[in-house]
Enzyme design. Structure first.
Site, short mmCIF file in Angstrom:
data_model
loop_
_atom_site.label_atom_id
_atom_site.label_comp_id
_atom_site.label_asym_id
_atom_site.label_seq_id
_atom_site.Cartn_x
_atom_site.Cartn_y
_atom_site.Cartn_z
CE LYS A 13 -1.69 2.34 3.27
NZ LYS A 13 -1.69 3.81 2.90
CB CYS A 72 13.56 8.70 7.45
SG CYS A 72 14.40 7.46 6.51
CD GLU A 77 13.05 4.01 7.98
OE1 GLU A 77 13.18 5.12 8.70
OE2 GLU A 77 12.79 4.19 6.73
CD GLU A 133 11.33 13.06 11.43
OE1 GLU A 133 12.19 12.58 10.58
OE2 GLU A 133 10.39 12.57 12.09
#
Length: 467
Positions: free
Chosen positions: A167, A274, A240, A370
């Site tokens: 997906k 990331c 992750e 972040e």
């Protein structure tokens, strides 16, 4: 172009659709099928039917077919890059190399063999450790690098002998849907299924009893929800998640070399990576010179729509992330932090100018959160111990970098940093042959290398008494 789901080796559409926005303009430019519970059930059933035969397919044949996936991506690179530019806003200079990386990744992973380990072999007993495929995998990919991060999961799961329902993010599904249609004939029916949907589809997948494993890449906040949803059936997980990745810059570096490397490690893809450098700690002795060097980098960088010739930085991919970054900038201004900004196009696109935030406090939002965008805090430090403490004072631990000519210090600092990957005098040095994963709230498990393939297997120890 019409985009389709891939279920049991065939293309399908749906009665409802999701709008796809070009982040360079804010305009809807395409639509994608919106799969729901019925489509998911059929995709899982197809993957479940295909699993026994795929599991028994010789490993060499599975690896050959996965390697062929790389050939298909390469043959259709131009089309997939164009879709990435359309839905992701990336400049061509970013999108094209990332597609090339996806090809390299698939072909590299396809060379890895799962070993049978012999732990004991004597006249009385032989002990072997085998790795068997888990079953049906739900792979959930993010919006920043849709094809590249999808094939991390897809290749490893298929090599291990699992079947997959993949997906993509509802914010960037087009290139992955197209990849699904291109590879339908590469694998037996049901081995690879690709579904796009709205925000309801992900939770349906993580709670679905037909999955043996979920592999998810995305934010830490969503990762917590994935873990909670998977708990009732004890699905295996690879998560992750986010990273607030620190760079430590010591006074013996060459600024001519380090400033450009760190600038692009932070600002590449407009910071939407990331493993991007999210905060930089610079020794007092060179702080002012480092700031001047980074300002020059910003002033020399062009931001524009993905299709604009010469554009080096593109827009933020989606409106919610754009609004979050605007909030972070507003907080910086409200606290009178010193900013140095580049230029960004006017209009309805989701553009945030490349921004340096000079020496904000350690407890500021721009340091603690972040950002996932082109806003970079640069903080002073005085001692090695202080730098390590500041870098480690975060709930996240994905990657970190150390910049120094003193290799003894570099290794000493790297050993003390609480990150899954630490790079010395370089950044973002990923490899398909090196395991990648985070510590603390940056994730569970690893991807890539043999370690990543084994995440899709269960260990079975077989003991034979031979006497």
């Amino acid at each position: 172009m019409t985009f389709e789901l891939t279920i049991d080796g065939a293309g399908e559409t749906t009665a409802t659709f999701i709008d796809i926005v070009d982040p360079s303009t804010g305009a809807v430019t395409a639509r994608a099928p919106c799969a729901g519970a019925a489509e998911l059930d059929r995709a899982v059933a197809a993957a479940r039917r295909a699993f026994p035969a795929w599991r028994e397919t010789p490993p060499d044949e599975r690896r050959r077919l996965v390697g062929g996936l790389g050939d298909i991506l390469a043959a259709h690179a131009e089309e997939l890059v164009a879709l990435d530019i359309l839905e992701g806003g990336k400049p061509h200079a970013v999108a094209a190399p990332v597609l090339d990386l996806a090809v390299q990744w698939v072909k590299a992973l396809a060379t890895l063999e799962i070993p049978v380990r012999v732990l004991d072999d004597n006249p009385d007993r032989r002990v072997e450790v085998h790795h068997e495929p888990l079953g049906v995998v739900g792979a959930i990919a993010p919006w920043n690098f849709p094809v590249f991060l999808s094939v991390w999961k897809l290749a490893s799961a298929l090599i291990a002998g699992c079947t997959v329902v993949l997906k993509p993010s509802p914010l960037a599904p087009l290139a992955v849907l197209r990849m699904g249609s291109l590879i339908r004939d590469q694998f037996p029916k049901g081995v690879v299924n690709v579904l796009s949907g709205d925000d309801a589809l992900g939770p349906l997948m993580t709670a679905h009893e037909g999955f043996d494993k979920i592999s998810f890449t995305g934010s830490t906040a969503t990762g917590r929800k994935v873990m909670e949803s998977a708990a009732p059936t004890l699905k295996r997980l690879t998560l992750e998640l986010g990273g607030n990745d620190a760079a430590l810059v010591f006074p013996d570096v060459s600024l001519d070399a380090v400033a450009p490397a760190l600038f692009w490690s932070a600002m590449g893809n407009s910071g939407q990576v990331c493993i991007a450098t999210k905060r930089i700690y610079v020794h007092d002795d060179i702080y002012d010179d480092f700031i001047r060097a980074m300002r020059l980098q910003i002033d020399a960088t062009t931001m524009g729509p993905g299709g604009q010739p010469g554009a080096m930085l593109g827009p933020i991919q989606n409106a919610p992330q754009f609004q979050r970054l605007q909030s972070l900038l507003a907080d910086c201004r409200a606290n009178a932090y010193k900013l140095h900004q580049g230029t960004a196009p006017d209009g309805n696109g989701y553009f945030i100018p490349a921004t340096l935030v000079e020496n904000p406090p350690h407890d500021s939002r721009i340091v603690r959160e972040e950002q996932f965008g082109p806003i970079l805090p640069i903080v002073r430090f005085s001692t090695e111990d202080e730098a390590i403490a500041l870098a480690n004072d975060s709930p996240m631990g994905l990657t970190a970098t150390v910049w120094t000519q003193d290799m003894a210090r570099a290794r000493r600092v790297a050993q003390r940093l609480q990150s899954g990957n630490v790079w010395i005098n370089e950044a973002s040095a990923l490899s398909p042959f090196v395991p990648f994963g985070g510590r603390k709230q940056s994730g569970v498990g690893v991807e890539n290398a043999l370690d990543g393939i084994l995440e899709y297997t269960a260990v079975k120890a077989i003991t034979v008494r031979t006497a």
